[in-house]
Each structure stands twice: as structure tokens, then as C-alpha cells.
Design an enzyme around this catalytic site. Structure first.
Site, mmCIF file in Angstrom:
data_model
loop_
_atom_site.group_PDB
_atom_site.id
_atom_site.type_symbol
_atom_site.label_atom_id
_atom_site.label_comp_id
_atom_site.label_asym_id
_atom_site.label_seq_id
_atom_site.Cartn_x
_atom_site.Cartn_y
_atom_site.Cartn_z
ATOM 1 N N GLU A 130 11.051 -6.903 -9.065
ATOM 2 C CA GLU A 130 10.335 -5.687 -9.445
ATOM 3 C C GLU A 130 11.251 -4.819 -10.314
ATOM 4 O O GLU A 130 12.047 -4.031 -9.773
ATOM 5 C CB GLU A 130 9.923 -4.905 -8.195
ATOM 6 N N GLY A 161 1.233 -2.869 -6.316
ATOM 7 C CA GLY A 161 1.163 -1.543 -5.713
ATOM 8 C C GLY A 161 -0.202 -0.920 -5.944
ATOM 9 O O GLY A 161 -1.185 -1.268 -5.277
ATOM 10 N N GLY A 162 -0.285 -0.033 -6.919
ATOM 11 C CA GLY A 162 -1.500 0.749 -7.154
ATOM 12 C C GLY A 162 -2.790 -0.055 -7.198
ATOM 13 O O GLY A 162 -3.796 0.335 -6.590
ATOM 14 N N SER A 220 3.428 -2.655 -12.010
ATOM 15 C CA SER A 220 2.252 -2.405 -12.855
ATOM 16 C C SER A 220 1.389 -3.649 -13.079
ATOM 17 O O SER A 220 0.798 -3.815 -14.149
ATOM 18 C CB SER A 220 2.662 -1.780 -14.189
ATOM 19 N N GLU A 250 11.867 1.727 -3.999
ATOM 20 C CA GLU A 250 11.720 3.083 -3.463
ATOM 21 C C GLU A 250 12.614 3.292 -2.245
ATOM 22 O O GLU A 250 13.111 4.395 -2.000
ATOM 23 C CB GLU A 250 10.239 3.353 -3.154
ATOM 24 N N TRP A 301 0.816 -1.224 0.000
ATOM 25 C CA TRP A 301 0.000 0.000 0.000
ATOM 26 C C TRP A 301 0.848 1.271 0.000
ATOM 27 O O TRP A 301 0.302 2.375 -0.051
ATOM 28 C CB TRP A 301 -0.963 0.000 1.204
HETATM 29 P P1 13P Z 1 2.759 -0.728 -8.973
HETATM 30 O O1 13P Z 1 1.954 -1.996 -8.978
HETATM 31 O O2 13P Z 1 1.978 0.474 -8.557
HETATM 32 O O3 13P Z 1 3.549 -0.553 -10.234
HETATM 33 O O4 13P Z 1 3.854 -0.901 -7.791
HETATM 34 C C1 13P Z 1 4.596 -2.060 -7.743
HETATM 35 C C2 13P Z 1 5.327 -2.100 -6.465
HETATM 36 O O5 13P Z 1 6.230 -1.310 -6.241
HETATM 37 C C3 13P Z 1 4.925 -3.089 -5.457
HETATM 38 O O6 13P Z 1 5.841 -3.162 -4.423
#
Ligand code: 13P
Length: 249
Positions: free
Chosen positions: A167, A234-235, A213, A97, A11
Site C-alpha cells: 500500500e 478502503g473507501g 485508491s 495509518e 473498513w
Molecule cells: P483507500 O482504498 O481508501 O485508498 O484505502 C486503502 C487502504 O488503506 C486499505 O487498507
């Protein structure tokens, strides 16, 4: 032995307390038949304790980051003891990140993996190359290096509790998902590297998730690969329905 299949939602720095609780309740209501799959969420750490309580036995809760010391004068950090104590199963380590926004190094990643193992928290370790590294043909070199450094000093027994998430940084939050071919090739490479480090038996046990993604409309192609054991989302994990659609692929 059948490898575990895990669908995890990261999240990130989203959700108020009320939103986090509503999202977790929405997931719990919609879980339904999981066909042996495991579901995990990584809420912001301030919500983790409450979510661990309401999700117990149905959805695993993890924390997105921790420091590697047990306690001390480290303002703003949370410790492995605290993560364990709140009822978390997983700790996310080395997310891109953390590496690229907060300057986390391979050495810090390794110390966090060691701390997780020491305190009985299951490490979900993220690896992945930058776009420039892929374009230079260095993806395997980068990911292999991250893997070897992250698990340096980790025993085969400890490795049985680890999860790896591939990732690719260029696919995170960009809408540019890796093709199933790219993801499949890297997952096979990761498993080969794990086999080199720990032997084929352990390598066959460690779930390797894809992240970047992931959406309901692209998960099927990725999950068709025998070396892709689930997803770190993620999103699309921030809405119960879209995450449930992914989980139920
Ligand atoms: P998204 O699914 O938003 O691209 O993010 C992936 C992520 O960083 C999951 O840890």
C-alpha cells in the site's frame, strides 16, 4: 500451484453496528460466483464477532489491529487470544495509518506478526513507501526494509500463512492509484525479496495484494499483473455494490 486470490475490505473507523451488518448482508447477497477468489472484511473490532458469525464459511473476517501480549494491563488494546477467540481468520498488521498516525514501529510490527503466528491468526502485513521516499528513489529500499523487519524470526512454515499488502502511502485515500506499471514492479520486487528470505517455493505461495485508491474502474489494470493477487480496499469497500464490482473484476 495456483496462488490464492484475495479481495479484502478494510473498513477502517467507519460503520455503526447497523451499518456494518447491512454492509455484510449486502456482500453476502451479492457474492455470487467467486471463481475461487477469497473475500475478507476488516470491520471495526467491536463488530467483528457478530460479523464472523454471519459471514462464516463465505467471507473471512479479520481485525484491523491488536497488541502483541496475550493479556494484561494494556487499556484499550485487544489481544491475539481475543482475536482468535472471536473467530477472526486475519489480523491486519502495520497498516500505514498505524505506522504514521499511531507511531507503530517496525519492531512492533514484527512482534505483532510473531504473536499472530503463535496464536494461529493469519497476518496480513502492510508495507509501503511515503511520497517523499518514492520521489527520492527509495521505494524499494523502504519496502524491502519493512518486509525484512516484519518477518524477522518468522519460519518458512509460518510464512505459508502470511499475506503481504503493498500500500503506497501516497495512494491511500487520495484517489491517486498506483499505475499498473508501478504496482507490478513493486510486487515483483516484493516476491523477489520473499524468495531471497524463504526460497522461491514459499515466495510463490504468499499472496501479495495491492491497496491504495482501488476502485471498480482501476482494478482490472492492476489485477492483470500476474504478481498482483488481489486488493486491499478502503473507501470503495464501504458500499456493497462498489466492493462487489471490484471482487468480480
Ligand atoms: P483507500 O482504498 O481508501 O485508498 O484505502 C486503502 C487502504 O488503506 C486499505 O487498507
Amino acid at each position: 500451484m495456483q496462488r490464492r486470490e484475495i479481495f479484502a475490505g478494510n473498513w477502517k473507523m467507519f460503520t455503526t453496528r447497523a451499518e456494518a451488518l447491512a454492509l455484510a448482508r449486502g456482500l453476502l447477497e451479492g457474492l455470487g460466483e467467486l471463481k475461487g477468489r477469497e473475500v475478507a472484511v476488516f470491520p471495526p473490532s467491536v463488530h467483528a464477532r457478530e460479523l464472523a458469525d454471519i459471514c462464516r464459511g463465505k467471507i473471512d473476517v479479520g481485525v484491523q489491529n491488536m497488541y502483541f501480549e496475550k493479556e494484561g494491563a494494556f487499556t484499550g488494546e485487544v489481544s491475539p487470544v481475543m482475536v482468535k477467540d472471536l473467530g477472526a481468520r486475519y489480523i491486519l498488521i502495520g497498516h500505514s495509518e498505524r505506522r504514521h498516525v499511531f507511531g507503530e514501529t517496525d519492531e512492533m510490527v514484527n512482534r505483532k506478526v510473531k504473536a499472530a503466528c503463535e496464536y494461529g491468526i493469519e497476518p496480513m502485513v502492510c508495507v509501503g513507501e511515503l511520497l517523499a521516499e518514492r520521489e527520492a528513489g527509495d521505494s524499494e529500499k523502504v519496502v524491502g526494509g519493512q518486509l525484512r523487519k516484519a518477518f524477522d524470526g518468522i519460519t518458512a512454515d509460518q510464512m505459508k500463512k502470511a499475506v503481504v499488502a503493498y500500500e503506497p502511502v501516497w495512494a491511500i485515500g487520495t484517489g491517486k492509484v498506483a499505475t499498473p506499471e508501478i504496482a507490478d514492479a513493486m510486487h515483483r520486487y516484493i516476491r523477489k525479496e520473499l524468495a531471497g528470505l524463504y526460497g522461491a517455493g514459499i515466495a510463490a505461495m504468499v499472496p501479495v495484494l495491492y491497496g491504495g485508491s482501488v476502485k471498480a474502474d482501476n482494478i482490472a489494470g492492476l489485477f492483470a499483473s500476474p504478481d498482483i493477487d488481489g486488493a486491499l480496499v478502503g473507501g470503495a469497500s464501504l458500499k456493497a455494490n462498489s466492493f462487489l464490482d471490484i471482487i468480480h473484476v
